[in-house]
Design a protein around this motif. Structure first.
Motif, mmCIF file in Angstrom:
data_model
loop_
_atom_site.group_PDB
_atom_site.id
_atom_site.type_symbol
_atom_site.label_atom_id
_atom_site.label_comp_id
_atom_site.label_asym_id
_atom_site.label_seq_id
_atom_site.Cartn_x
_atom_site.Cartn_y
_atom_site.Cartn_z
ATOM 1 N N HIS A 119 0.475 -1.251 -0.309
ATOM 2 C CA HIS A 119 -0.524 0.335 -0.213
ATOM 3 C C HIS A 119 0.683 1.204 -0.076
ATOM 4 O O HIS A 119 0.155 2.351 -0.348
ATOM 5 N N ASP A 120 2.006 1.869 0.844
ATOM 6 C CA ASP A 120 2.579 2.011 0.873
ATOM 7 C C ASP A 120 2.983 2.283 -0.594
ATOM 8 O O ASP A 120 3.754 3.694 -0.798
ATOM 9 N N GLU A 121 3.616 1.334 -0.991
ATOM 10 C CA GLU A 121 4.353 1.041 -2.146
ATOM 11 C C GLU A 121 3.621 2.050 -3.695
ATOM 12 O O GLU A 121 4.298 2.745 -3.858
ATOM 13 N N VAL A 122 2.170 1.716 -3.100
ATOM 14 C CA VAL A 122 1.728 2.463 -4.347
ATOM 15 C C VAL A 122 1.077 3.344 -4.005
ATOM 16 O O VAL A 122 0.943 4.438 -5.184
ATOM 17 N N GLN A 123 1.279 4.309 -3.145
ATOM 18 C CA GLN A 123 0.860 5.395 -2.347
ATOM 19 C C GLN A 123 1.664 6.058 -3.193
ATOM 20 O O GLN A 123 1.688 7.695 -3.681
ATOM 21 N N GLU A 124 3.055 5.889 -2.827
ATOM 22 C CA GLU A 124 3.934 6.484 -2.814
ATOM 23 C C GLU A 124 4.322 6.833 -4.563
ATOM 24 O O GLU A 124 4.640 7.997 -5.449
ATOM 25 N N LEU A 125 3.965 6.059 -5.488
ATOM 26 C CA LEU A 125 3.835 5.561 -6.873
ATOM 27 C C LEU A 125 3.443 6.905 -7.381
ATOM 28 O O LEU A 125 3.207 7.334 -8.198
ATOM 29 N N ALA A 126 1.770 7.081 -7.216
ATOM 30 C CA ALA A 126 0.286 8.553 -7.403
ATOM 31 C C ALA A 126 1.429 8.984 -6.828
ATOM 32 O O ALA A 126 0.877 9.805 -7.731
ATOM 33 N N GLY A 153 -4.166 9.640 -2.817
ATOM 34 C CA GLY A 153 -3.269 10.808 -3.334
ATOM 35 C C GLY A 153 -2.711 10.927 -4.636
ATOM 36 O O GLY A 153 -3.037 9.891 -5.247
ATOM 37 N N GLY A 154 -2.135 11.683 -5.298
ATOM 38 C CA GLY A 154 -1.402 11.588 -5.807
ATOM 39 C C GLY A 154 -2.314 11.699 -7.576
ATOM 40 O O GLY A 154 -3.524 12.833 -7.696
ATOM 41 N N LEU A 155 -2.150 11.320 -8.245
ATOM 42 C CA LEU A 155 -2.754 10.640 -10.071
ATOM 43 C C LEU A 155 -4.609 10.302 -9.884
ATOM 44 O O LEU A 155 -5.031 10.582 -10.153
ATOM 45 N N CYS A 156 -4.747 10.236 -7.635
ATOM 46 C CA CYS A 156 -5.772 9.552 -7.493
ATOM 47 C C CYS A 156 -6.589 10.543 -7.201
ATOM 48 O O CYS A 156 -7.708 10.136 -6.748
ATOM 49 N N THR A 157 -6.102 11.901 -7.190
ATOM 50 C CA THR A 157 -7.482 12.650 -6.331
ATOM 51 C C THR A 157 -7.556 13.892 -7.383
ATOM 52 O O THR A 157 -6.664 14.321 -7.603
ATOM 53 N N PHE A 158 -8.734 14.397 -7.686
ATOM 54 C CA PHE A 158 -9.173 15.431 -8.387
ATOM 55 C C PHE A 158 -9.141 17.024 -7.403
ATOM 56 O O PHE A 158 -10.089 16.799 -6.399
ATOM 57 N N SER A 159 -8.326 17.506 -7.347
ATOM 58 C CA SER A 159 -8.173 18.429 -6.466
ATOM 59 C C SER A 159 -8.209 19.677 -6.754
ATOM 60 O O SER A 159 -8.310 20.065 -7.727
ATOM 61 N N HIS A 160 -9.221 21.266 -5.748
ATOM 62 C CA HIS A 160 -9.399 22.211 -6.335
ATOM 63 C C HIS A 160 -8.260 22.891 -7.634
ATOM 64 O O HIS A 160 -9.166 23.312 -8.614
ATOM 65 N N PRO A 161 -7.181 22.774 -7.456
ATOM 66 C CA PRO A 161 -6.227 23.381 -8.760
ATOM 67 C C PRO A 161 -6.420 22.399 -10.013
ATOM 68 O O PRO A 161 -6.190 23.203 -11.023
ATOM 69 N N LYS A 162 -6.638 21.384 -9.636
ATOM 70 C CA LYS A 162 -7.457 20.453 -10.896
ATOM 71 C C LYS A 162 -8.468 20.493 -11.713
ATOM 72 O O LYS A 162 -8.179 20.589 -12.917
ATOM 73 N N TYR A 163 -9.926 21.056 -10.899
ATOM 74 C CA TYR A 163 -10.508 21.970 -11.668
ATOM 75 C C TYR A 163 -9.723 23.117 -12.448
ATOM 76 O O TYR A 163 -10.479 23.033 -12.989
ATOM 77 N N LEU A 164 -9.913 24.451 -11.909
ATOM 78 C CA LEU A 164 -9.166 25.575 -11.630
ATOM 79 C C LEU A 164 -7.782 24.724 -13.754
ATOM 80 O O LEU A 164 -8.959 25.222 -14.391
ATOM 81 N N TYR A 165 -7.496 23.927 -13.577
ATOM 82 C CA TYR A 165 -6.901 23.550 -15.137
ATOM 83 C C TYR A 165 -7.686 23.090 -16.574
ATOM 84 O O TYR A 165 -7.516 23.266 -16.574
ATOM 85 N N ASP A 219 4.448 26.303 -7.154
ATOM 86 C CA ASP A 219 5.412 25.642 -5.924
ATOM 87 C C ASP A 219 4.854 24.239 -5.804
ATOM 88 O O ASP A 219 3.654 23.852 -5.441
ATOM 89 N N PRO A 220 6.594 24.321 -6.335
ATOM 90 C CA PRO A 220 6.519 22.215 -7.003
ATOM 91 C C PRO A 220 6.669 21.556 -4.748
ATOM 92 O O PRO A 220 6.380 20.149 -4.825
ATOM 93 N N THR A 221 6.597 22.965 -3.741
ATOM 94 C CA THR A 221 6.818 21.512 -3.014
ATOM 95 C C THR A 221 5.316 21.241 -2.291
ATOM 96 O O THR A 221 4.649 20.888 -1.244
ATOM 97 N N GLN A 222 3.878 22.190 -3.034
ATOM 98 C CA GLN A 222 2.663 21.702 -2.530
ATOM 99 C C GLN A 222 2.248 19.994 -2.809
ATOM 100 O O GLN A 222 2.770 19.688 -3.747
ATOM 101 N N PRO A 223 1.442 19.836 -1.987
ATOM 102 C CA PRO A 223 0.992 17.797 -2.066
ATOM 103 C C PRO A 223 0.355 17.594 -3.133
ATOM 104 O O PRO A 223 0.801 16.753 -3.876
ATOM 105 N N HIS A 224 -0.380 19.211 -4.060
ATOM 106 C CA HIS A 224 -1.207 18.699 -5.186
ATOM 107 C C HIS A 224 -0.001 18.776 -5.831
ATOM 108 O O HIS A 224 -0.681 18.994 -7.413
#
Length: 327
Positions: free
Chosen positions: A26-33, A197-209, A238-243
């Motif tokens: 699970h940790d490996e898949v989460q990190e890869l996403a 997380g990562g590719l599995c989440t549709f965040s507000h910035p992604k909505y804007l995009y 900001d590339p340090t942001q999680p999204h």
């Protein structure tokens, strides 16, 4: 290296699978996403394939129902990531094969959030394959599981429909589905898929995009497209942001170029494209090349040294893309 060797040894033994093994996977898949959205594909492709191989080898053994469900869940996510990878290298038919397999495994888990996410993925693949009607069809197939989940994948379905309708030239439907996507994103409560997380989440910035990309394809909406593009680019600054997602940032900058081209602002187009054109080849995925082609066609309306120079740079960008890197 030592930790990875120990993990591979433990998973390769013919022993009952316990919670530690499942947790490690699970940790490996989460990190890869998470890595998928901010690292070049060639740097993680081997790990994606290795994770899938490990999960499938474990599923060949006898498992408890709970362990089997978790493994099929992780297998579906990895297959989804591999579908994205195939799309990134301009192989939509291979991407759909991975996505169909992912949906099959999602059915094994009986997880509506996962089903919804994969329908969004299938819609996404069809959109970039210039099949907007199929993109709408897959999004509509996701309506039933979406009604039974709280995750952000529902917003992804609506946003995908907005882009597809925009590609078909229907501004009214595009804007209506953008509104639905915004509402769904605001009301979403994280589920098991979002927690990857990562590719599995549709965040507000992604909505804007998504809003920027949809509206940039509609000539009469260039002002709104420019506004959303600027907001999206700022959200991904900001590339340090999680999204943070380098693809969403670059595509938002291309959408801004499209909007400015509609206003005849060639200097603005050049400014918007400069950071995109500077991306190394391993970052030049299929989605970005396709959107750059829209700018290239838009520049046909001009006959100036600036427009000709930009078109030449776009052609070089396309000829040295990720697809060429991976052969």
């Amino acid at each position: 290296m030592a930790a990875d060797e120990a993990r591979q040894f433990a998973m390769g033994r013919e022993l009952p699978v316990g919670g530690e093994v499942i947790g490690s996977l699970h940790d490996e898949v989460q990190e890869l996403a998470g890595l998928y959205v901010n690292r070049p594909l060639p740097t993680i492709l081997g790990r994606l394939i290795g994770a899938q191989s490990t999960i499938l080898s474990l599923l060949e053994r006898r498992q408890t129902p709970n362990n089997a469900r978790e493994l099929y869940f992780l297998a579906a996510v990895i297959a989804g990531l591999l579908a994205n990878a195939a799309n990134d290298v301009s192989r939509p038919e291979l991407a759909m094969t991975h996505a169909r397999t992912a949906y099959l495994w999602a059915d094994y888990t009986d997880h509506d959030g996962l089903r919804t996410w994969i329908r969004g993925l299938q819609s996404f693949i069809c959109f970039w394959a210039d099949r907007p009607r199929d993109a709408l069809r897959y999004a509509e197939l996701g309506a039933a599981p979406a009604s039974a989940t709280t995750g952000s994948a529902t917003a992804w379905l609506f946003a995908g429909q907005a882009r597809a309708w925009a590609a078909l030239g229907n501004a009214g439907q595009a804007k209506a589905f953008l509104h639905k996507a915004e509402t769904a994103q605001e009301l979403a409560r994280p589920d098991e898929v979002d927690n990857i997380g990562g590719l599995c989440t549709f965040s507000h910035p992604k909505y804007l995009y998504y809003a920027a990309r949809a509206l940039a394809g509609l000539p009469e909406e260039f002002a709104a497209a420019e506004r959303f593009s600027i907001e999206a680019a700022e959200a991904y600054a900001d590339p340090t942001q999680p999204h943070w997602d380098f693809t969403c940032l670059a595509d938002s900058q291309i959408s801004l170029a499209l909007a400015r081209a509609s206003r005849g602002e060639l200097d603005g187009v050049a400014d918007s494209l400069r950071p995109v054109l500077a991306l190394p080849p391993e970052h030049r995925i299929h989605d970005l090349v396709k959107t750059m082609h829209l700018v290239h066609r838009k520049l046909n309306s001009f006959d100036t040294p600036v427009s000709a120079d930009l078109q030449e740079h776009i052609e070089v960008f396309s000829e040295t893309s990720l697809r060429q890197v991976l052969g």
